[in-house]
Every structure is written in C-alpha cells, then in structure tokens.
Design a protein around this motif. Structure first.
Motif, PDB file in Angstrom:
ATOM      1  N   TYR A   1      34.348   2.679  20.932  1.00  0.00           N
ATOM      2  CA  TYR A   1      35.090   3.085  22.120  1.00  0.00           C
ATOM      3  C   TYR A   1      36.332   3.862  21.681  1.00  0.00           C
TER       4      TYR A   1
ATOM      5  N   ASN B   1      28.961   0.056  18.316  1.00  0.00           N
ATOM      6  CA  ASN B   1      29.422   0.397  19.658  1.00  0.00           C
ATOM      7  C   ASN B   1      30.886   0.794  19.543  1.00  0.00           C
TER       8      ASN B   1
ATOM      9  N   ASN C   1      31.812   6.116  23.010  1.00  0.00           N
ATOM     10  CA  ASN C   1      32.176   5.997  24.419  1.00  0.00           C
ATOM     11  C   ASN C   1      33.630   6.441  24.607  1.00  0.00           C
TER      12      ASN C   1
END
Length: 281
Positions: A141, A139, A165
C-alpha cells in the motif's frame, strides 16, 4: 556533429555548471548530453550527434545552471534499479533512501507468503515499488496525500509495479488503513528543519514533502501512533530522518511503544534511519 565537438560542448557545459555552483558539474553535463541523445551515459563516446544537438544541449545546460533540478529536466530519477517519473509537485527520491528500501526487502526474506507492506508518504512510490518488485506476492500500500504527487505515483506504479495499491490520505491518520495489519511499514517523511540554508535544488521539491517544523520532527511524531495502529505485533518499521535527529527519532519510537529501536546508517556512515519492532500486547 563530430565526437570532438560533442566532447568540447560537454567540457564547456561542465565549466558552466561549476561556475553556477552545481555540486557535480561533470556528471550532470554528461547526463544531460546522454538525455539529449537518448543513450546511456557510457554510450556517449559512440553516439552520433544530430545537427541540432548543440542548440538543444545548450538550452538544457542553461536550465541546470539556473539550478533547476537535473531530474526535472530529464523527467526521471533512478532508484533501486528503475527509473521513476518525477517533476514539479513530487519529491525527488535520493540515492540514500535505497538503504531503507534494502532494509525492507531484507526484512521480508523470511516473511510468510503475501506479506503486507505499507509505504507512508510514498511520493513517487520509490519504496513501495522497490518492495513490490522484490516481493511480487506482497500486498503493498502506497499512501500519499498530495494530488500532484499521486499523479506521479500512479504513473510509476502502472509502469513498474501495478500490484501496488495507491491510497489517497494523510500518512499520520491512524484510521486510514483500518483493517490492514502490516508486517512492515516504511516511510521517508518530511524531516528537514525549517531553514533557508540548503542547496537551491532542495527548494524545488514540494515544501510539505521536505520540511517538518523547526526541529524536523513534526511528521515523525505524527507517524508513530499511525504506525503502531497498523503494524502487527512483532512487525517492523523503518523511517528516514534528518542526520541531526537520530536520537530524537529513536526516543519517539521508544516512547510510542516500540522495541528493538536501532539507528541505521547511510552509505557515508551517518545515522539517517531508525528501525524498530512493535511490542506484543
């Protein structure tokens, strides 16, 4: 156009760039020729040059001789095996930052599934994309405040690592990613001391992405509390810094509650990065 004519134009271009003070005139001359022809540099000797090659090539060489960054002319910058879209408004990633990318990737080798990684001050997305491509399950960012830079960031992410993201915000804001607990944080923040003594190309990058106060440490000082807030206990952080501020960057992390603070060298042996881990509470 004959190959001999192409070679002659490239040699002449290298001389022009050398006289203009460009650091790597031969390399840049070849890269510009390859860009015009739409081939890899190693294919130049085999490529057929159209009749308008000379005019188009001479125009680009003149732009480079005026010290416009090569990457602005070609529209791309290579980083960690991919070509990133770049241009006015976003910091051009440098090859030395690949050392930090490799450090982050290695840190994740033994990480559990779906680790969380934050790239603060992401710019083109160079570090975030490198990590995401190496660990597709992560994940990731990518935090960037500049709207102009985010346009390139979004473009690169969509093409190269759509799972990243993109987050609009200030990398020094400790509340920006509230609720996110990161395994690894990386950052290539602005870190150059304010000066007028650098190569002309440096000043083509956004000022806020390059310079960071009189000592080059303003952004790093702001980063440390934010990193501490978002990093899990035992999590790791890696930050790029100026080659004159290794001791200052290490001291900032030690004073901010981090352990195992170490200097990391670039490929030339200069201390250009600081790494550390967050102390358990």
């Amino acid at each position: 156009m004959k190959q001999s004519s192409v070679r002659s134009l490239i040699a002449s271009a290298a001389n022009t760039l050398r006289e203009a003070g460009v650091d790597s005139p031969e390399v840049d001359a070849r890269l510009l020729a390859a860009h015009v022809l739409g081939v890899a540099p190693m294919q130049l000797m085999f490529a057929d040059a159209p009749a308008d090659f000379g005019g188009r090539y001479t125009e680009l060489v003149a732009r480079r001789a005026a010290r416009e960054p090569l990457q602005h002319i070609t529209g791309t910058a290579p980083f960690y095996g991919v070509d990133l879209a770049v241009g006015p408004g976003v910091f051009i990633p440098r090859p030395e930052t690949e050392v930090l990318a490799e450090w982050a990737v290695r840190k994740l080798v033994d990480a559990p599934p779906a680790p969380t990684v934050v790239d603060l001050g992401s710019g083109t997305g160079a570090l975030a994309i490198a990590v995401a491509r190496a660990r597709p399950d992560a994940n990731v960012y990518a935090v960037e405040r500049s709207e102009a830079a985010r346009a390139y960031l979004q473009r690169n992410v969509e093409k190269l690592a759509p799972q990243v993201n993109v987050v609009a915000g200030d990398m020094t804001d400790p509340e920006l990613l509230a609720g996110i607990t990161a395994d690894v944080v990386v950052s290539n923040p602005p870190y150059v001391p304010e000066t007028l003594q650098l190569q002309a190309e440096v000043y083509a990058d956004p000022h806020e992405a390059v310079f960071s106060g009189a000592d080059g440490m303003a952004a790093i000082r702001g980063l440390v509390p934010a990193v501490k807030q978002m990093l899990k206990d035992g999590g790791a952080v890696g930050i790029e810094h100026d080659d004159t501020t290794s001791e200052a960057a290490q001291a900032e992390l030690r004073g901010g509650g981090f352990a195992d603070v170490r200097a990391l060298e670039d490929m030339t042996g200069r201390a250009r990065f600081v790494t550390a881990s967050k102390l358990a509470r």
